[in-house]
Scaffold this motif. Structure first.
Motif, PDB file in Angstrom:
ATOM      1  N   VAL A   1      49.562  30.773  30.935  1.00  0.00           N
ATOM      2  CA  VAL A   1      48.669  29.686  31.336  1.00  0.00           C
ATOM      3  C   VAL A   1      47.232  30.187  31.477  1.00  0.00           C
ATOM      4  CG1 VAL A   1      48.151  28.090  33.214  1.00  0.00           C
ATOM      5  CG2 VAL A   1      50.511  28.412  32.477  1.00  0.00           C
ATOM      6  N   ALA A   2      47.073  31.328  32.163  1.00  0.00           N
ATOM      7  CA  ALA A   2      45.737  31.883  32.397  1.00  0.00           C
ATOM      8  C   ALA A   2      45.885  33.370  32.659  1.00  0.00           C
ATOM      9  CB  ALA A   2      45.064  31.212  33.584  1.00  0.00           C
ATOM     10  N   ALA A   3      44.902  34.133  32.204  1.00  0.00           N
ATOM     11  CA  ALA A   3      44.947  35.577  32.400  1.00  0.00           C
ATOM     12  C   ALA A   3      43.551  36.097  32.698  1.00  0.00           C
ATOM     13  CB  ALA A   3      45.513  36.272  31.163  1.00  0.00           C
ATOM     14  N   ILE A   4      43.515  37.226  33.419  1.00  0.00           N
ATOM     15  CA  ILE A   4      42.233  37.842  33.750  1.00  0.00           C
ATOM     16  C   ILE A   4      42.367  39.345  33.560  1.00  0.00           C
ATOM     17  CG2 ILE A   4      42.787  37.981  36.230  1.00  0.00           C
ATOM     18  CD1 ILE A   4      39.768  37.321  36.720  1.00  0.00           C
ATOM     19  N   SER A   5      41.358  39.936  32.932  1.00  0.00           N
ATOM     20  CA  SER A   5      41.393  41.369  32.664  1.00  0.00           C
ATOM     21  C   SER A   5      40.860  42.146  33.870  1.00  0.00           C
ATOM     22  CB  SER A   5      40.560  41.689  31.428  1.00  0.00           C
ATOM     23  OG  SER A   5      39.179  41.550  31.727  1.00  0.00           O
ATOM     24  N   SER A   6      41.012  43.453  33.818  1.00  0.00           N
ATOM     25  CA  SER A   6      40.491  44.293  34.893  1.00  0.00           C
ATOM     26  C   SER A   6      38.974  44.200  34.960  1.00  0.00           C
ATOM     27  CB  SER A   6      40.927  45.744  34.681  1.00  0.00           C
ATOM     28  OG  SER A   6      40.523  46.198  33.399  1.00  0.00           O
ATOM     29  N   GLY A   7      38.342  43.846  33.836  1.00  0.00           N
ATOM     30  CA  GLY A   7      36.888  43.686  33.808  1.00  0.00           C
ATOM     31  C   GLY A   7      36.414  42.287  34.130  1.00  0.00           C
TER      32      GLY A   7
ATOM     33  N   SER B   1      45.019  49.707  37.603  1.00  0.00           N
ATOM     34  CA  SER B   1      45.802  50.410  36.591  1.00  0.00           C
ATOM     35  C   SER B   1      46.419  49.459  35.594  1.00  0.00           C
ATOM     36  CB  SER B   1      46.899  51.260  37.251  1.00  0.00           C
ATOM     37  OG  SER B   1      47.855  50.434  37.875  1.00  0.00           O
ATOM     38  N   VAL B   2      46.486  48.171  35.926  1.00  0.00           N
ATOM     39  CA  VAL B   2      46.974  47.184  34.966  1.00  0.00           C
ATOM     40  C   VAL B   2      45.779  46.612  34.219  1.00  0.00           C
ATOM     41  CG1 VAL B   2      49.027  46.614  36.281  1.00  0.00           C
ATOM     42  CG2 VAL B   2      46.946  45.297  36.650  1.00  0.00           C
TER      43      VAL B   2
ATOM     44  N   LYS C   1      42.651  24.167  30.313  1.00  0.00           N
ATOM     45  CA  LYS C   1      41.206  24.428  30.308  1.00  0.00           C
ATOM     46  C   LYS C   1      40.456  23.301  31.002  1.00  0.00           C
ATOM     47  CE  LYS C   1      40.687  27.393  26.269  1.00  0.00           C
ATOM     48  NZ  LYS C   1      40.339  27.470  24.837  1.00  0.00           N
ATOM     49  N   GLY C   2      39.536  23.691  31.868  1.00  0.00           N
ATOM     50  CA  GLY C   2      38.754  22.704  32.601  1.00  0.00           C
ATOM     51  C   GLY C   2      39.419  22.224  33.876  1.00  0.00           C
ATOM     52  N   ARG C   3      40.700  22.560  34.064  1.00  0.00           N
ATOM     53  CA  ARG C   3      41.422  22.138  35.267  1.00  0.00           C
ATOM     54  C   ARG C   3      41.851  23.327  36.131  1.00  0.00           C
ATOM     55  NH1 ARG C   3      46.237  19.685  34.895  1.00  0.00           N
ATOM     56  NH2 ARG C   3      46.828  20.693  32.934  1.00  0.00           N
ATOM     57  N   PHE C   4      42.208  24.426  35.497  1.00  0.00           N
ATOM     58  CA  PHE C   4      42.685  25.617  36.212  1.00  0.00           C
ATOM     59  C   PHE C   4      41.627  26.706  36.156  1.00  0.00           C
ATOM     60  CE2 PHE C   4      47.593  25.046  35.590  1.00  0.00           C
ATOM     61  CZ  PHE C   4      47.492  23.754  36.071  1.00  0.00           C
ATOM     62  N   THR C   5      41.555  27.495  37.223  1.00  0.00           N
ATOM     63  CA  THR C   5      40.635  28.636  37.270  1.00  0.00           C
ATOM     64  C   THR C   5      41.365  29.848  37.823  1.00  0.00           C
ATOM     65  OG1 THR C   5      38.753  27.163  37.672  1.00  0.00           O
ATOM     66  CG2 THR C   5      38.438  29.506  38.133  1.00  0.00           C
ATOM     67  N   ILE C   6      41.305  30.953  37.095  1.00  0.00           N
ATOM     68  CA  ILE C   6      41.902  32.202  37.564  1.00  0.00           C
ATOM     69  C   ILE C   6      40.791  33.102  38.089  1.00  0.00           C
ATOM     70  CG2 ILE C   6      41.815  33.347  35.289  1.00  0.00           C
ATOM     71  CD1 ILE C   6      44.548  34.630  36.013  1.00  0.00           C
ATOM     72  N   ALA C   7      41.084  33.792  39.184  1.00  0.00           N
ATOM     73  CA  ALA C   7      40.082  34.672  39.787  1.00  0.00           C
ATOM     74  C   ALA C   7      40.800  35.835  40.460  1.00  0.00           C
ATOM     75  CB  ALA C   7      39.244  33.903  40.805  1.00  0.00           C
ATOM     76  N   ARG C   8      40.052  36.913  40.667  1.00  0.00           N
ATOM     77  CA  ARG C   8      40.652  38.071  41.322  1.00  0.00           C
ATOM     78  C   ARG C   8      39.743  38.560  42.446  1.00  0.00           C
ATOM     79  NH1 ARG C   8      41.880  42.215  36.964  1.00  0.00           N
ATOM     80  NH2 ARG C   8      41.919  43.757  38.633  1.00  0.00           N
ATOM     81  N   ASP C   9      40.388  39.088  43.481  1.00  0.00           N
ATOM     82  CA  ASP C   9      39.677  39.712  44.594  1.00  0.00           C
ATOM     83  C   ASP C   9      40.193  41.142  44.672  1.00  0.00           C
ATOM     84  OD1 ASP C   9      38.805  40.687  47.066  1.00  0.00           O
ATOM     85  OD2 ASP C   9      38.864  38.725  47.998  1.00  0.00           O
ATOM     86  N   ASN C  10      39.432  42.060  44.109  1.00  0.00           N
ATOM     87  CA  ASN C  10      39.905  43.439  44.015  1.00  0.00           C
ATOM     88  C   ASN C  10      40.081  44.093  45.387  1.00  0.00           C
ATOM     89  OD1 ASN C  10      39.929  43.306  41.204  1.00  0.00           O
ATOM     90  ND2 ASN C  10      37.782  43.927  41.064  1.00  0.00           N
TER      91      ASN C  10
END
Length: 124
Positions: free
Chosen positions: A49-55, A31-32, A65-74
């Motif tokens: 710093v980093a963001a990830i969309s629902s898609g 829903s976010v 950039k190149g050092r941090f990675t954002i990820a999601r586990d739905n």
């Protein structure tokens, strides 16, 4: 009401790694529109710093950039921030935020929901 709970902060030497975790309250993961990691160093403004969309689209600040990675586990309602090659200037309180705005990938000010924050300290 969206609840966010961060974990995983700590102290590390420069060049080291940490992984931050953000648990999103069940039922709200989709829903976010975006979930983002923000940080606030002492005496400075909070920055996205980093963001990830629902898609699954991502966006990063130039400084990470190149050092941090954002990820999601739905399936687990979790968003992670893997931080590698940490620098002393990465020292800050890191907050997980969520927003229903389509501008959440880029703009800090549209975030509506916040976790309590977790301290990251990088020593030289």
């Amino acid at each position: 009401q969206v609840r966010l709970v961060e974990s995983g902060g700590g102290s590390v030497q420069a060049g080291g790694s940490l992984r931050l975790s953000c648990e999103v309250s069940p039922g709200y993961m989709f829903s976010v529109t975006a979930v983002g990691w923000h940080r606030q160093a002492l005496g400075k403004q909070r920055e996205l710093v980093a963001a990830i969309s629902s898609g699954g689209r991502t966006n990063y600040a130039d400084s990470v950039k190149g050092r941090f990675t954002i990820a999601r586990d739905n399936a687990k309602n979790m968003v992670y921030l893997q931080m590698n090659s940490l620098k002393p200037e990465d020292t800050a309180v890191y907050h997980c935020g969520a927003t229903g705005s389509s501008q959440g990938l880029s703009y800090r000010m549209v975030y509506q929901y916040w976790g309590q924050g977790t301290q990251v300290t990088v020593s030289s």
